[in-house]
Scaffold this motif. Structure first.
Motif, PDB file in Angstrom:
ATOM      1  N   PHE A 289       8.800  -0.500 -12.193  1.00  0.00           N
ATOM      2  CA  PHE A 289       9.299   0.209 -11.012  1.00  0.00           C
ATOM      3  C   PHE A 289       8.219   0.344  -9.934  1.00  0.00           C
ATOM      4  O   PHE A 289       8.533   0.605  -8.769  1.00  0.00           O
ATOM      5  N   THR A 290       6.951   0.169 -10.300  1.00  0.00           N
ATOM      6  CA  THR A 290       5.876   0.307  -9.314  1.00  0.00           C
ATOM      7  C   THR A 290       5.837  -0.866  -8.340  1.00  0.00           C
ATOM      8  O   THR A 290       5.529  -0.686  -7.162  1.00  0.00           O
ATOM      9  N   GLY A 291       6.102  -2.067  -8.826  1.00  0.00           N
ATOM     10  CA  GLY A 291       6.218  -3.217  -7.934  1.00  0.00           C
ATOM     11  C   GLY A 291       4.966  -3.557  -7.142  1.00  0.00           C
ATOM     12  O   GLY A 291       5.056  -4.083  -6.031  1.00  0.00           O
ATOM     13  N   GLY A 292       3.786  -3.218  -7.660  1.00  0.00           N
ATOM     14  CA  GLY A 292       2.546  -3.583  -6.978  1.00  0.00           C
ATOM     15  C   GLY A 292       2.032  -2.578  -5.979  1.00  0.00           C
ATOM     16  O   GLY A 292       1.060  -2.854  -5.257  1.00  0.00           O
ATOM     17  N   VAL A 293       2.626  -1.381  -5.918  1.00  0.00           N
ATOM     18  CA  VAL A 293       2.196  -0.399  -4.910  1.00  0.00           C
ATOM     19  C   VAL A 293       0.759   0.062  -5.136  1.00  0.00           C
ATOM     20  O   VAL A 293       0.067   0.447  -4.189  1.00  0.00           O
ATOM     21  N   GLY A 294       0.300   0.021  -6.389  1.00  0.00           N
ATOM     22  CA  GLY A 294      -1.070   0.428  -6.656  1.00  0.00           C
ATOM     23  C   GLY A 294      -2.078  -0.491  -5.993  1.00  0.00           C
ATOM     24  O   GLY A 294      -3.130  -0.040  -5.519  1.00  0.00           O
ATOM     25  N   PHE A 295      -1.754  -1.782  -5.923  1.00  0.00           N
ATOM     26  CA  PHE A 295      -2.663  -2.736  -5.279  1.00  0.00           C
ATOM     27  C   PHE A 295      -2.563  -2.652  -3.757  1.00  0.00           C
ATOM     28  O   PHE A 295      -3.563  -2.780  -3.056  1.00  0.00           O
ATOM     29  N   VAL A 296      -1.357  -2.422  -3.239  1.00  0.00           N
ATOM     30  CA  VAL A 296      -1.208  -2.251  -1.795  1.00  0.00           C
ATOM     31  C   VAL A 296      -1.978  -1.012  -1.330  1.00  0.00           C
ATOM     32  O   VAL A 296      -2.519  -0.975  -0.222  1.00  0.00           O
ATOM     33  N   GLY A 297      -2.056   0.001  -2.200  1.00  0.00           N
ATOM     34  CA  GLY A 297      -2.798   1.213  -1.850  1.00  0.00           C
ATOM     35  C   GLY A 297      -4.251   0.933  -1.524  1.00  0.00           C
ATOM     36  O   GLY A 297      -4.864   1.654  -0.719  1.00  0.00           O
ATOM     37  N   ILE A 298      -4.835  -0.106  -2.117  1.00  0.00           N
ATOM     38  CA  ILE A 298      -6.216  -0.466  -1.801  1.00  0.00           C
ATOM     39  C   ILE A 298      -6.314  -0.876  -0.332  1.00  0.00           C
ATOM     40  O   ILE A 298      -7.210  -0.434   0.400  1.00  0.00           O
ATOM     41  N   ALA A 299      -5.389  -1.722   0.113  1.00  0.00           N
ATOM     42  CA  ALA A 299      -5.387  -2.149   1.507  1.00  0.00           C
ATOM     43  C   ALA A 299      -5.107  -0.981   2.441  1.00  0.00           C
ATOM     44  O   ALA A 299      -5.692  -0.880   3.528  1.00  0.00           O
ATOM     45  N   VAL A 300      -4.201  -0.090   2.034  1.00  0.00           N
ATOM     46  CA  VAL A 300      -3.878   1.073   2.857  1.00  0.00           C
ATOM     47  C   VAL A 300      -5.111   1.954   3.049  1.00  0.00           C
ATOM     48  O   VAL A 300      -5.397   2.409   4.163  1.00  0.00           O
ATOM     49  N   ALA A 301      -5.851   2.183   1.981  1.00  0.00           N
ATOM     50  CA  ALA A 301      -7.062   3.003   2.078  1.00  0.00           C
ATOM     51  C   ALA A 301      -8.114   2.331   2.949  1.00  0.00           C
ATOM     52  O   ALA A 301      -8.760   2.981   3.782  1.00  0.00           O
ATOM     53  N   LEU A 302      -8.300   1.025   2.777  1.00  0.00           N
ATOM     54  CA  LEU A 302      -9.283   0.306   3.582  1.00  0.00           C
ATOM     55  C   LEU A 302      -8.917   0.336   5.060  1.00  0.00           C
ATOM     56  O   LEU A 302      -9.756   0.624   5.926  1.00  0.00           O
ATOM     57  N   MET A 303      -7.659   0.041   5.341  1.00  0.00           N
ATOM     58  CA  MET A 303      -7.236   0.000   6.737  1.00  0.00           C
ATOM     59  C   MET A 303      -7.226   1.393   7.357  1.00  0.00           C
ATOM     60  O   MET A 303      -7.499   1.555   8.542  1.00  0.00           O
ATOM     61  N   GLY A 304      -6.928   2.401   6.564  1.00  0.00           N
ATOM     62  CA  GLY A 304      -6.914   3.771   7.055  1.00  0.00           C
ATOM     63  C   GLY A 304      -8.266   4.429   7.066  1.00  0.00           C
ATOM     64  O   GLY A 304      -8.377   5.626   7.383  1.00  0.00           O
ATOM     65  N   ARG A 305      -9.325   3.664   6.745  1.00  0.00           N
ATOM     66  CA  ARG A 305     -10.701   4.177   6.742  1.00  0.00           C
ATOM     67  C   ARG A 305     -10.858   5.410   5.857  1.00  0.00           C
ATOM     68  O   ARG A 305     -11.647   6.302   6.137  1.00  0.00           O
ATOM     69  N   ASN A 306     -10.049   5.474   4.806  1.00  0.00           N
ATOM     70  CA  ASN A 306     -10.127   6.563   3.821  1.00  0.00           C
ATOM     71  C   ASN A 306      -9.889   7.939   4.430  1.00  0.00           C
ATOM     72  O   ASN A 306     -10.276   8.957   3.849  1.00  0.00           O
ATOM     73  N   HIS A 307      -9.254   7.972   5.584  1.00  0.00           N
ATOM     74  CA  HIS A 307      -8.909   9.233   6.242  1.00  0.00           C
ATOM     75  C   HIS A 307      -7.405   9.442   6.116  1.00  0.00           C
ATOM     76  O   HIS A 307      -6.632   8.487   6.272  1.00  0.00           O
ATOM     77  N   PRO A 308      -6.951  10.663   5.839  1.00  0.00           N
ATOM     78  CA  PRO A 308      -5.513  10.855   5.597  1.00  0.00           C
ATOM     79  C   PRO A 308      -4.616  10.425   6.749  1.00  0.00           C
ATOM     80  O   PRO A 308      -3.536   9.870   6.517  1.00  0.00           O
ATOM     81  N   VAL A 309      -5.040  10.657   7.988  1.00  0.00           N
ATOM     82  CA  VAL A 309      -4.215  10.230   9.123  1.00  0.00           C
ATOM     83  C   VAL A 309      -4.145   8.706   9.175  1.00  0.00           C
ATOM     84  O   VAL A 309      -3.075   8.117   9.353  1.00  0.00           O
ATOM     85  N   GLY A 310      -5.296   8.062   8.996  1.00  0.00           N
ATOM     86  CA  GLY A 310      -5.308   6.602   8.972  1.00  0.00           C
ATOM     87  C   GLY A 310      -4.498   6.042   7.819  1.00  0.00           C
ATOM     88  O   GLY A 310      -3.826   5.015   7.962  1.00  0.00           O
ATOM     89  N   ILE A 311      -4.536   6.718   6.674  1.00  0.00           N
ATOM     90  CA  ILE A 311      -3.774   6.264   5.507  1.00  0.00           C
ATOM     91  C   ILE A 311      -2.274   6.365   5.779  1.00  0.00           C
ATOM     92  O   ILE A 311      -1.503   5.458   5.426  1.00  0.00           O
ATOM     93  N   ILE A 312      -1.833   7.439   6.408  1.00  0.00           N
ATOM     94  CA  ILE A 312      -0.410   7.582   6.736  1.00  0.00           C
ATOM     95  C   ILE A 312       0.036   6.454   7.672  1.00  0.00           C
ATOM     96  O   ILE A 312       1.097   5.835   7.476  1.00  0.00           O
ATOM     97  N   LEU A 313      -0.784   6.162   8.692  1.00  0.00           N
ATOM     98  CA  LEU A 313      -0.422   5.105   9.644  1.00  0.00           C
ATOM     99  C   LEU A 313      -0.440   3.734   8.970  1.00  0.00           C
ATOM    100  O   LEU A 313       0.452   2.909   9.198  1.00  0.00           O
ATOM    101  N   ALA A 314      -1.447   3.485   8.126  1.00  0.00           N
ATOM    102  CA  ALA A 314      -1.509   2.204   7.420  1.00  0.00           C
ATOM    103  C   ALA A 314      -0.349   2.074   6.438  1.00  0.00           C
ATOM    104  O   ALA A 314       0.236   0.991   6.279  1.00  0.00           O
ATOM    105  N   ALA A 315      -0.008   3.171   5.759  1.00  0.00           N
ATOM    106  CA  ALA A 315       1.130   3.147   4.832  1.00  0.00           C
ATOM    107  C   ALA A 315       2.420   2.852   5.580  1.00  0.00           C
ATOM    108  O   ALA A 315       3.293   2.123   5.086  1.00  0.00           O
ATOM    109  N   LEU A 316       2.547   3.406   6.786  1.00  0.00           N
ATOM    110  CA  LEU A 316       3.732   3.134   7.599  1.00  0.00           C
ATOM    111  C   LEU A 316       3.799   1.649   7.970  1.00  0.00           C
ATOM    112  O   LEU A 316       4.877   1.039   7.942  1.00  0.00           O
TER     113      LEU A 316
END
Length: 379
Positions: A289-316
């Motif tokens: 059921f995870t479908g690879g979301v754990g690996f996408v989270g790495i890119a989300v954190a990198l692109m969001g500069r490990n900041h919660p606002v950046g992570i929300i925007l990258a996740a979007l």
């Protein structure tokens, strides 16, 4: 480092927002330009394809619901990776931790048939956090006490988690009389309400979609993430270990303790994916059921500069790619899921491995502008 804002106020200094906003935007533009060239090579109009992708992700209320549903998972896993990054750790085990988190949420829902959903939801959140954190604990302990590399152990634990879930759903938790490896469906009374149902309580009508109340919990976790890291002593100690372990030891901070704490929090955050997927959408425990979301989270954190606002925007952004990209093949037979994965891969490439591609040019530009402004002021 000038991009971090340390040179603020000095002649020719580069503003901190450049590293947090401008460079990610430039990387994103570069990724989409290259994606457009790939689309052009296969014989389609890149402008039309990317326009359709955005339309199918954000163009109507139902599409927005699906996009935010995907975004919810990516926020959880992005935060999970980011908290580990802040402690100097690279947690690649978000997939396995999310898997076990879903098991915890599912066991609660199976056991509490007939209970009111708010109680079940609260206990499912706690169970998913506990199961995810427990799955992160052993790699954390091995890193802190034995020096085992966290990347290797978390990758191994992803495979172990998949094997355990397969065994449980095939031999232990499988619905009686079923050939499909899944549990029985949960009692509807314990399902986490969808957003259309929740807003309906207030007289607000929106189309049905998988989006559910766990989206609000993801936003709350982002706020708690910031408060913990920036407003608490524990967060300060964790960041100190990540910045300079030797300095942390000199200051009386235990790196081993903070490694374990960071990974426990990371595993708990990844485990919340199970609340969104199992309690909010699937309503039973199923395989993969995870479908690879754990690996996408790495890119989300990198692109969001490990900041919660950046992570929300990258996740979007990745939510848009997941939802809009999944609809492209209906309009363009030559475009399949693999091409969407290529686009995601290019975004990951430019946001991660090549995140500093434009940094020298941007730094030089701002230094020249700053020096010119200084000379003008002196004149």
């Amino acid at each position: 480092m000038l991009l971090s804002g340390s040179g603020k106020g000095q002649p020719g200094a580069v503003p901190g927002w450049v590293g947090y906003a401008l460079l990610p935007v430039l990387n994103l533009v570069a990724a989409f330009v290259l994606s457009g060239l790939v689309i052009l090579v296969i014989g389609e109009n890149p402008v039309d394809v990317l326009s359709l992708l955005l339309s199918e992700a954000l163009g109507y209320p139902e599409a927005i619901g699906y996009t935010l549903y995907y975004t919810t998972d990516y926020i959880f896993t992005g935060l999970a990776v980011a908290i580990a990054f802040h402690c100097g750790l690279f947690n690649i085990g978000g997939e396995g931790q999310a898997y076990l988190g879903g098991l915890g949420a599912g066991l609660v829902a199976l056991a509490l048939t007939g209970w009111p959903w708010p109680v079940v939801a609260l206990l499912a959140v706690l169970a998913s956090a506990l199961f995810g954190a427990a799955w992160a604990f052993i790699p954390a302990w091995l890193q802190a006490k034995r020096g085992s590399h966290i990347v290797i152990t978390t990758i191994m634990f992803n495979f172990i988690a998949a094997s355990i879930m397969t065994w449980l759903l095939v031999d232990v938790l499988i619905r009686p009389g079923s050939q499909s490896p899944e549990t029985r469906e949960f009692d509807p009374g314990v399902w986490l309400p969808s957003m259309d149902r929740a807003l309906g309580w207030f007289g607000i009508a929106i189309p049905a979609s998988p989006l559910n109340l766990s989206f609000l919990w993801a936003l709350a976790c982002s706020l708690l993430f910031h408060i913990f890291l920036r407003r608490t002593r524990w967060g300060y100690e964790l960041r100190t270990v990540g910045r300079n372990e030797r300095a942390a030891v000199y200051a009386g901070i235990s790196p081993a303790r903070n490694i374990v704490i960071a990974m426990l929090i990371s595993g708990a955050l990844a485990g919340f994916v199970g609340v969104n997927e199992i309690l909010g959408v699937q309503h039973r425990v199923i395989l993969n059921f995870t479908g690879g979301v754990g690996f996408v989270g790495i890119a989300v954190a990198l692109m969001g500069r490990n900041h919660p606002v950046g992570i929300i925007l990258a996740a979007l952004l990745f939510g848009v790619l997941a939802q809009g990209g999944g609809q492209l093949s209906f309009e363009y037979p030559t475009i399949n899921r693999e091409l969407v994965m290529v686009i995601q891969g290019l975004v990951i490439l430019f946001a991660g491995a090549m995140e500093n591609l434009f940094k020298p040019q941007v730094e030089a530009l701002f230094r020249r502008r700053g020096a010119a402004a200084t000379e003008t002021g002196r004149g």
